[in-house]
Scaffold this active site. Structure first.
Site, PDB file in Angstrom:
ATOM      1  N   GLY A  11       0.844  -1.208   0.000  1.00  9.41           N
ATOM      2  CA  GLY A  11       0.000   0.000   0.000  1.00  9.41           C
ATOM      3  C   GLY A  11       0.870   1.245   0.000  1.00  9.41           C
ATOM      4  O   GLY A  11       1.883   1.299   0.687  1.00  9.41           O
ATOM      5  N   ARG A  74       0.801  -4.985  -5.089  1.00  6.51           N
ATOM      6  CA  ARG A  74       0.921  -6.164  -4.232  1.00  6.51           C
ATOM      7  C   ARG A  74       1.122  -7.299  -5.229  1.00  6.51           C
ATOM      8  O   ARG A  74       0.180  -7.824  -5.796  1.00  6.51           O
ATOM      9  CB  ARG A  74      -0.345  -6.358  -3.392  1.00  6.51           C
ATOM     10  CG  ARG A  74      -0.706  -5.129  -2.518  1.00  6.51           C
ATOM     11  CD  ARG A  74      -1.728  -5.488  -1.466  1.00  6.51           C
ATOM     12  NE  ARG A  74      -2.465  -4.336  -0.946  1.00  6.51           N
ATOM     13  CZ  ARG A  74      -2.086  -3.571   0.072  1.00  6.51           C
ATOM     14  NH1 ARG A  74      -0.945  -3.784   0.672  1.00  6.51           N
ATOM     15  NH2 ARG A  74      -2.837  -2.569   0.485  1.00  6.51           N
ATOM     16  N   GLY A 104       5.665  -2.201   3.582  1.00  5.92           N
ATOM     17  CA  GLY A 104       5.250  -2.722   4.875  1.00  5.92           C
ATOM     18  C   GLY A 104       5.885  -4.067   5.179  1.00  5.92           C
ATOM     19  O   GLY A 104       6.808  -4.492   4.468  1.00  5.92           O
ATOM     20  N   ASP A 152       0.043   2.581   8.584  1.00 10.57           N
ATOM     21  CA  ASP A 152      -0.496   1.881   9.761  1.00 10.57           C
ATOM     22  C   ASP A 152       0.352   2.027  11.033  1.00 10.57           C
ATOM     23  O   ASP A 152      -0.143   1.811  12.124  1.00 10.57           O
ATOM     24  CB  ASP A 152      -0.652   0.383   9.461  1.00 10.57           C
ATOM     25  CG  ASP A 152      -1.611   0.128   8.297  1.00 10.57           C
ATOM     26  OD1 ASP A 152      -2.451   0.999   8.025  1.00 10.57           O
ATOM     27  OD2 ASP A 152      -1.497  -0.933   7.662  1.00 10.57           O
ATOM     28  N   ARG A 187     -25.333  15.894  17.120  1.00 12.34           N
ATOM     29  CA  ARG A 187     -25.384  14.497  16.660  1.00 12.34           C
ATOM     30  C   ARG A 187     -24.228  13.651  17.188  1.00 12.34           C
ATOM     31  O   ARG A 187     -23.248  14.175  17.729  1.00 12.34           O
ATOM     32  CB  ARG A 187     -25.288  14.467  15.128  1.00 12.34           C
ATOM     33  CG  ARG A 187     -26.604  14.649  14.455  1.00 12.34           C
ATOM     34  CD  ARG A 187     -26.435  14.634  12.952  1.00 12.34           C
ATOM     35  NE  ARG A 187     -27.725  14.670  12.299  1.00 12.34           N
ATOM     36  CZ  ARG A 187     -27.923  15.062  11.045  1.00 12.34           C
ATOM     37  NH1 ARG A 187     -26.910  15.470  10.310  1.00 12.34           N
ATOM     38  NH2 ARG A 187     -29.128  15.041  10.523  1.00 12.34           N
ATOM     39  N   GLY A 195      -5.749   1.056   9.443  1.00 14.04           N
ATOM     40  CA  GLY A 195      -4.691   0.608  10.338  1.00 14.04           C
ATOM     41  C   GLY A 195      -4.528  -0.900  10.328  1.00 14.04           C
ATOM     42  O   GLY A 195      -3.699  -1.445  11.050  1.00 14.04           O
ATOM     43  N   VAL A 285      -8.924   8.354   1.683  1.00 18.47           N
ATOM     44  CA  VAL A 285      -8.438   9.737   1.874  1.00 18.47           C
ATOM     45  C   VAL A 285      -7.297   9.733   2.898  1.00 18.47           C
ATOM     46  O   VAL A 285      -6.427  10.599   2.878  1.00 18.47           O
ATOM     47  CB  VAL A 285      -9.522  10.737   2.345  1.00 18.47           C
ATOM     48  CG1 VAL A 285     -10.540  11.011   1.271  1.00 18.47           C
ATOM     49  CG2 VAL A 285     -10.188  10.293   3.624  1.00 18.47           C
TER      50      VAL A 285
HETATM   51  O1  F6P Z   1      -1.710  -1.047   5.001  1.00 12.85           O
HETATM   52  C1  F6P Z   1      -2.261   0.154   4.586  1.00 12.85           C
HETATM   53  C2  F6P Z   1      -3.759   0.049   4.419  1.00 12.85           C
HETATM   54  O2  F6P Z   1      -4.256   1.314   4.041  1.00 12.85           O
HETATM   55  C3  F6P Z   1      -4.519  -0.481   5.641  1.00 12.85           C
HETATM   56  O3  F6P Z   1      -4.693   0.499   6.629  1.00 12.85           O
HETATM   57  C4  F6P Z   1      -5.788  -0.960   4.990  1.00 12.85           C
HETATM   58  O4  F6P Z   1      -6.365  -1.989   5.755  1.00 12.85           O
HETATM   59  C5  F6P Z   1      -5.315  -1.470   3.654  1.00 12.85           C
HETATM   60  O5  F6P Z   1      -4.056  -0.867   3.398  1.00 12.85           O
HETATM   61  C6  F6P Z   1      -6.233  -1.187   2.512  1.00 12.85           C
HETATM   62  O6  F6P Z   1      -5.728  -1.846   1.390  1.00 12.85           O
HETATM   63  P1  F6P Z   1      -6.191  -1.545  -0.098  1.00 12.85           P
HETATM   64  O7  F6P Z   1      -5.653  -0.201  -0.475  1.00 12.85           O
HETATM   65  O8  F6P Z   1      -5.585  -2.642  -0.882  1.00 12.85           O
HETATM   66  O9  F6P Z   1      -7.685  -1.543  -0.101  1.00 12.85           O
END
Ligand code: F6P
Length: 366
Positions: A11, A74, A104, A152, A187, A195, A285
């Site tokens: 990511g 990935r 990561g 994260d 509200r 994370g 975001v």
């Molecule tokens: O590891 C970074 C992260 O943004 C996590 O916080 C989240 O769970 C994941 O990647 C989301 O992955 P993707 O961008 O593949 O949906």
């Protein structure tokens, strides 16, 4: 001339561009050729135009940028030995025997596996007559250095990962926006943050915005009881005159029996209290926008140290991961950092939450 490749993997996170810039420019300063490996490990596996030398000018203005301009992925092929064979072939035929990976724990684990397999990969390429004897001799050791790029902040042996503080800033900005409308309408809002299995973003965002309650994976509440506790806390805050209710839920939040605590479940509790409740899932975001000053600084100092680490490594040096501990840039054994990171997940799976917290290697979760 020594040739180094740099890649971003997994990511994306704010500050990755600053890290690449620092590696490229420090590499040139130390008289190396620096190649960018585009699209993460896919660039190594596919080679060709995805493995290109970068010059000083190519990274101009990259310090502040979000995302990663050399792409990330990935990559599934690299998980197979056949993919790693192609990667080794492309590295050797381009004269590259050092790799700096910014990603990561998954990306860094892949890098270390690549290093441990390296001699056997070259041997196989020799047997397949794809590489000559002199190439096997010349490139017999591979140097790997890890930079931790992730929003994260889930890696052990470092206080901060590149991107975590930018993401935290983004979350806080969004919660500030929500606060205004929440207060106007009196509200309640449930805000779900990213994370993965780590609660750092949720915890820090909750502290920084003064949330009513925070749910994170490392400090799970008792099954069922959390609902009453949440009501008690929010009611008390309302009685003190607070016109809004904000609850931060980490995407990996669980109870003590490992059941997920979802933003929907939290919303239901607030609705039961009679609060007019909305849910905001912040989503990607959190990974966007420019890097905050801390991430620019961290990525730059660590990128420079990664190049120095490559130049100082001997064949016996364990692959280092560049971290930051107590404001000092440090080199940690990459394998140990990855193992410790994985053992947090194991501790949580075994419901040993105190161990999970101490393994996070930080004091703020006490
Ligand atoms: O590891 C970074 C992260 O943004 C996590 O916080 C989240 O769970 C994941 O990647 C989301 O992955 P993707 O961008 O593949 O949906």
């Amino acid at each position: 001339k020594k040739k180094i490749a740099v890649m971003t993997s997994g990511g994306d996170s704010q500050g990755m561009c600053a890290a690449v810039r620092a590696v490229v420019r420090a590499g040139i300063f130390y008289e190396c050729d620096v190649f960018a490996c585009f699209e993460g490990y896919s660039g190594l596996v596919k080679g060709g135009n995805l493995l290109r030398k970068l010059g000083w000018e190519d990274v101009r203005g990259w310090t502040s940028l979000g995302g990663t301009l050399i792409g990330t992925a990935r990559c599934m092929e690299f998980k197979e030995r056949s993919g790693r064979l192609s990667a080794a072939y492309n590295m050797v035929t381009n004269g590259i025997d050092a790799l700096i990976v910014c990603g990561g724990d998954g990306s860094l684990t892949g890098a270390d596996l690549f290093r441990s397999e390296w001699p056997s990969l070259l041997e196989e390429l020799y047997e397949q007559q794809k590489l000559a004897k002199f190439q096997i001799e010349k490139y017999k050791t591979l140097k790997i250095v890890g930079l931790v790029g992730s929003i994260d902040n889930d890696m052990a042996c470092t206080d901060a990962t590149i991107g975590a503080y930018s993401s935290l800033e983004r979350i806080c900005e969004m919660v500030d926006y929500i606060d205004a409308t929440a207060e106007s309408h009196s509200r309640a809002f449930v805000v779900e943050v990213m994370g993965r299995h780590c609660g750092w973003l949720g915890l820090m965002a909750g502290i920084a915005t003064g949330a009513d309650a925070i749910f994170i994976p490392e400090r799970p509440p008792e099954v069922g009881k959390w609902k009453d506790d949440l009501k008690t806390v929010c009611k008390r805050h309302r009685e003190k005159g607070r016109r809004k209710t904000v609850v931060i839920v980490s995407e990996g939040a669980i109870d003590r029996e490992l059941n997920a605590i979802t933003s929907d479940a939290v919303k239901d509790v607030l609705v039961e209290m009679g609060l007019d409740t909305r849910t905001t899932i912040l989503g990607h975001v959190q990974r966007g926008g420019t890097a905050v000053a801390f991430d620019r600084m961290l990525a730059t100092l660590q990128g420079v140290d990664a190049v120095k680490a490559v130049l100082e490594m001997t064949p016996d040096t364990p692959s280092p991961m560049i971290g930051i501990l107590e404001s000092k840039i440090v080199r940690q054994p990459l394998v140990r950092a990855v193992e410790l990171t994985k053992s947090v997940a194991t501790a949580i799976a075994n419901k040993d939450f105190d161990k999970a917290i101490s393994l996070r290697d930080s004091t703020f979760l006490e």
